[in-house]
Motif scaffolding. Sequence first.
Motif, PDB file in Angstrom:
ATOM      1  N   ALA A  30       0.876  -1.249   0.044  1.00 31.00           N
ATOM      2  CA  ALA A  30      -0.036  -0.078  -0.034  1.00 31.00           C
ATOM      3  C   ALA A  30       0.908   1.304  -0.013  1.00 31.00           C
ATOM      4  O   ALA A  30       0.520   2.047  -0.791  1.00 31.00           O
ATOM      5  CB  ALA A  30      -0.923   0.003   1.370  1.00 31.00           C
ATOM      6  N   THR A  31       1.986   1.240   0.703  1.00 30.87           N
ATOM      7  CA  THR A  31       2.769   2.426   0.684  1.00 30.87           C
ATOM      8  C   THR A  31       3.539   2.552  -0.690  1.00 30.87           C
ATOM      9  O   THR A  31       3.490   3.752  -0.985  1.00 30.87           O
ATOM     10  CB  THR A  31       3.628   2.186   1.823  1.00 30.87           C
ATOM     11  N   ASP A  32       3.969   1.450  -1.365  1.00 33.27           N
ATOM     12  CA  ASP A  32       4.515   1.778  -2.545  1.00 33.27           C
ATOM     13  C   ASP A  32       3.459   2.311  -3.526  1.00 33.27           C
ATOM     14  O   ASP A  32       3.836   3.400  -4.296  1.00 33.27           O
ATOM     15  CB  ASP A  32       4.946   0.479  -3.287  1.00 33.27           C
ATOM     16  N   LEU A  33       2.353   2.015  -3.410  1.00 28.43           N
ATOM     17  CA  LEU A  33       1.265   2.533  -4.349  1.00 28.43           C
ATOM     18  C   LEU A  33       1.150   4.092  -4.054  1.00 28.43           C
ATOM     19  O   LEU A  33       0.905   4.932  -4.881  1.00 28.43           O
ATOM     20  CB  LEU A  33      -0.001   1.741  -4.005  1.00 28.43           C
ATOM     21  N   ILE A  34       0.954   4.249  -2.655  1.00 29.86           N
ATOM     22  CA  ILE A  34       0.988   5.768  -2.396  1.00 29.86           C
ATOM     23  C   ILE A  34       2.095   6.628  -2.984  1.00 29.86           C
ATOM     24  O   ILE A  34       1.731   7.717  -3.565  1.00 29.86           O
ATOM     25  CB  ILE A  34       0.667   5.766  -0.859  1.00 29.86           C
ATOM     26  N   ARG A  35       3.323   6.256  -2.613  1.00 33.62           N
ATOM     27  CA  ARG A  35       4.207   6.872  -3.124  1.00 33.62           C
ATOM     28  C   ARG A  35       4.464   7.092  -4.535  1.00 33.62           C
ATOM     29  O   ARG A  35       4.928   7.855  -5.026  1.00 33.62           O
ATOM     30  CB  ARG A  35       5.830   6.172  -2.642  1.00 33.62           C
ATOM     31  N   ALA A  36       3.854   6.047  -5.240  1.00 33.81           N
ATOM     32  CA  ALA A  36       4.003   6.227  -6.787  1.00 33.81           C
ATOM     33  C   ALA A  36       2.719   6.970  -7.210  1.00 33.81           C
ATOM     34  O   ALA A  36       2.627   7.020  -8.485  1.00 33.81           O
ATOM     35  CB  ALA A  36       3.947   4.725  -7.388  1.00 33.81           C
ATOM     36  N   GLY A  37       1.793   7.427  -6.423  1.00 31.96           N
ATOM     37  CA  GLY A  37       0.567   8.307  -7.074  1.00 31.96           C
ATOM     38  C   GLY A  37      -0.116   7.171  -7.284  1.00 31.96           C
ATOM     39  O   GLY A  37      -1.251   7.870  -8.285  1.00 31.96           O
ATOM     40  N   ARG A  38      -0.209   5.958  -7.206  1.00 30.91           N
ATOM     41  CA  ARG A  38      -1.313   5.012  -7.691  1.00 30.91           C
ATOM     42  C   ARG A  38      -2.353   4.784  -6.970  1.00 30.91           C
ATOM     43  O   ARG A  38      -2.817   3.671  -6.340  1.00 30.91           O
ATOM     44  CB  ARG A  38      -0.652   3.692  -8.233  1.00 30.91           C
ATOM     45  N   GLU A  47      -3.710  -4.767  -9.112  1.00 32.12           N
ATOM     46  CA  GLU A  47      -4.125  -4.834  -7.970  1.00 32.12           C
ATOM     47  C   GLU A  47      -5.715  -5.337  -7.781  1.00 32.12           C
ATOM     48  O   GLU A  47      -6.144  -6.264  -7.068  1.00 32.12           O
ATOM     49  CB  GLU A  47      -4.017  -3.397  -7.164  1.00 32.12           C
ATOM     50  N   ILE A  48      -6.444  -4.465  -8.918  1.00 34.33           N
ATOM     51  CA  ILE A  48      -7.702  -4.800  -8.939  1.00 34.33           C
ATOM     52  C   ILE A  48      -8.062  -6.197  -9.635  1.00 34.33           C
ATOM     53  O   ILE A  48      -8.874  -6.931  -9.090  1.00 34.33           O
ATOM     54  CB  ILE A  48      -8.545  -3.727  -9.980  1.00 34.33           C
ATOM     55  N   ALA A  49      -7.350  -6.639 -10.398  1.00 32.27           N
ATOM     56  CA  ALA A  49      -7.644  -7.898 -11.200  1.00 32.27           C
ATOM     57  C   ALA A  49      -7.122  -9.013  -9.951  1.00 32.27           C
ATOM     58  O   ALA A  49      -7.776 -10.152  -9.945  1.00 32.27           O
ATOM     59  CB  ALA A  49      -6.634  -8.256 -12.408  1.00 32.27           C
ATOM     60  N   GLU A  50      -6.370  -9.050  -9.218  1.00 31.46           N
ATOM     61  CA  GLU A  50      -5.795  -9.666  -8.044  1.00 31.46           C
ATOM     62  C   GLU A  50      -7.005 -10.029  -7.306  1.00 31.46           C
ATOM     63  O   GLU A  50      -7.381 -11.111  -6.910  1.00 31.46           O
ATOM     64  CB  GLU A  50      -4.717  -9.292  -7.235  1.00 31.46           C
ATOM     65  N   ILE A  51      -7.629  -8.919  -6.569  1.00 29.39           N
ATOM     66  CA  ILE A  51      -8.727  -9.157  -5.469  1.00 29.39           C
ATOM     67  C   ILE A  51      -9.974  -9.726  -6.298  1.00 29.39           C
ATOM     68  O   ILE A  51     -10.559 -10.694  -5.840  1.00 29.39           O
ATOM     69  CB  ILE A  51      -9.161  -7.679  -4.757  1.00 29.39           C
ATOM     70  N   ALA A 254      -7.036  -0.057  -1.328  1.00 33.34           N
ATOM     71  CA  ALA A 254      -7.999  -1.063  -0.661  1.00 33.34           C
ATOM     72  C   ALA A 254      -7.870  -2.452  -1.317  1.00 33.34           C
ATOM     73  O   ALA A 254      -8.179  -3.475  -0.731  1.00 33.34           O
ATOM     74  CB  ALA A 254      -9.287  -0.418  -1.282  1.00 33.34           C
ATOM     75  N   ALA A 255      -7.637  -2.412  -2.518  1.00 35.20           N
ATOM     76  CA  ALA A 255      -7.614  -3.678  -3.200  1.00 35.20           C
ATOM     77  C   ALA A 255      -6.481  -4.583  -2.580  1.00 35.20           C
ATOM     78  O   ALA A 255      -6.646  -5.897  -2.305  1.00 35.20           O
ATOM     79  CB  ALA A 255      -7.525  -3.740  -4.802  1.00 35.20           C
ATOM     80  N   VAL A 256      -5.204  -3.813  -2.631  1.00 31.55           N
ATOM     81  CA  VAL A 256      -4.138  -4.884  -2.043  1.00 31.55           C
ATOM     82  C   VAL A 256      -4.187  -5.110  -0.444  1.00 31.55           C
ATOM     83  O   VAL A 256      -3.918  -6.280  -0.073  1.00 31.55           O
ATOM     84  CB  VAL A 256      -2.839  -4.151  -2.200  1.00 31.55           C
ATOM     85  N   LEU A 257      -5.001  -4.340   0.073  1.00 34.90           N
ATOM     86  CA  LEU A 257      -5.325  -4.509   1.692  1.00 34.90           C
ATOM     87  C   LEU A 257      -6.208  -5.802   1.805  1.00 34.90           C
ATOM     88  O   LEU A 257      -5.942  -6.603   2.556  1.00 34.90           O
ATOM     89  CB  LEU A 257      -5.843  -3.334   2.421  1.00 34.90           C
TER      90      LEU A 257
END
Length: 418
Positions: A30-38, A47-51, A254-257
């Motif tokens: 989640a932190t990596d996504l936030i840092r990347a602006g994603r 991430e969406i496909a995974e959940i 939210a998806a990765v969490l």
Amino acid sequence: MTSTGLTATTPGIDHPQQWPVYDGQAVARATDLIRAGRTFDYRHGPEIAEIEQLFADHLAGRHVLAVNSGTSALLAAYYVLGLGPGDEVLVPSLTFLATASPLFVLGATPVLCDSGSANGNVTAASLAERITSRTRAIAVTHLFGHPCPMAEIAQLARERSLALIEDCSHAHGSTIDGVPVGTFGDLAVFSIGGLKLVSGGMGGVLACRDTRHYDLACLLSSFRQRSNLTVRDPALRRLADVGLGGNLRISPVAAVLASSHMRRLDALVRAKHHNATALVAALSTHPGVEGLGVAAGHTMGGWYDIVLRVDPLRAGFDRDDLVAALKRHGVRAGVPQTAPLHRTSVFTGARPPTWHAYSPATLRQRFTYALQDLPVSARLHDEWISLPATYFNEPQEELLGAYRRAAERALSDLAATR
């Protein structure tokens, strides 16, 4: 009590952080996504496909769409069925409001149904008595994680040519004869937000048997990029440039969490079962205090609430007496927040000014319940006590021991006053 790093939040008992709790890998992702602006995804990223794939695998290959809440998933379910003004949908009175409230947006009418079993669920019999010529669909809730009797309900839906929607928001991991809930109806909905066993903070999942329902839900949820990628019917994909009026997208964060919990679902269910059954057993030592029971062939997954019934005549005290006694000993006991809808504002005569779709006759008939209506649901809720299930999703032996001891002391106090 020996310190374990838990924070003292209730006198006498140390409680851990309330669910949702995430492991280091989930926090890092989640932190990596936030840092990347994603923090958003207009397409259909990994991430969406995974959940969605995790839920599809769990639900025997159903077509799965992740959205921003369980309420949005229910709205999408009702929308893809084409429900609108004049249509009625059977809904349990004992459920969270979102099983009914999306119908207000569509102008369809929820028809509240009484409980047909001791665990609060509807049954084929309690549903059948509410069917009219206007009934188009049945929505059932697996209350607190207890599966509804789906074989008889599915048979009723087939006989009456009614669509069947399962609200599984309390029931992640619950099964009937080894088959997971969410696979018995035409559509199924899971909340993956808030305090649910699988939670991304905010999120929901819609699972569809029919590809057309899935395509329509995609168009409602995600116009342009996502629908261009995932809508399967070429004729419907032509509508992707505008979509069908909604923006229900889930965040990749939210998806990765939620995925981190979904990957651990079996272990979480085992821990929750161990903890919940131990707490029920600790309180059930007193006559008139008992768990709701689990039907033969059914298993509890999410245990969204750990609920017991207090029979005042046998126990010598009522539900409120037990709640107060447990609180005095540090237990965060209470009354289930999932309460009869027929006691709430819009179902007892409150009239929102935007409800132009409902005729005066419909408002009188379907939105003016008396407190004594649907008596089984009301009586059950008035006898129920709730324990804070969201502290018991993982192994918690020290907290479990503290609750057992507190239960023993609370019951001893009450017995002394009989």
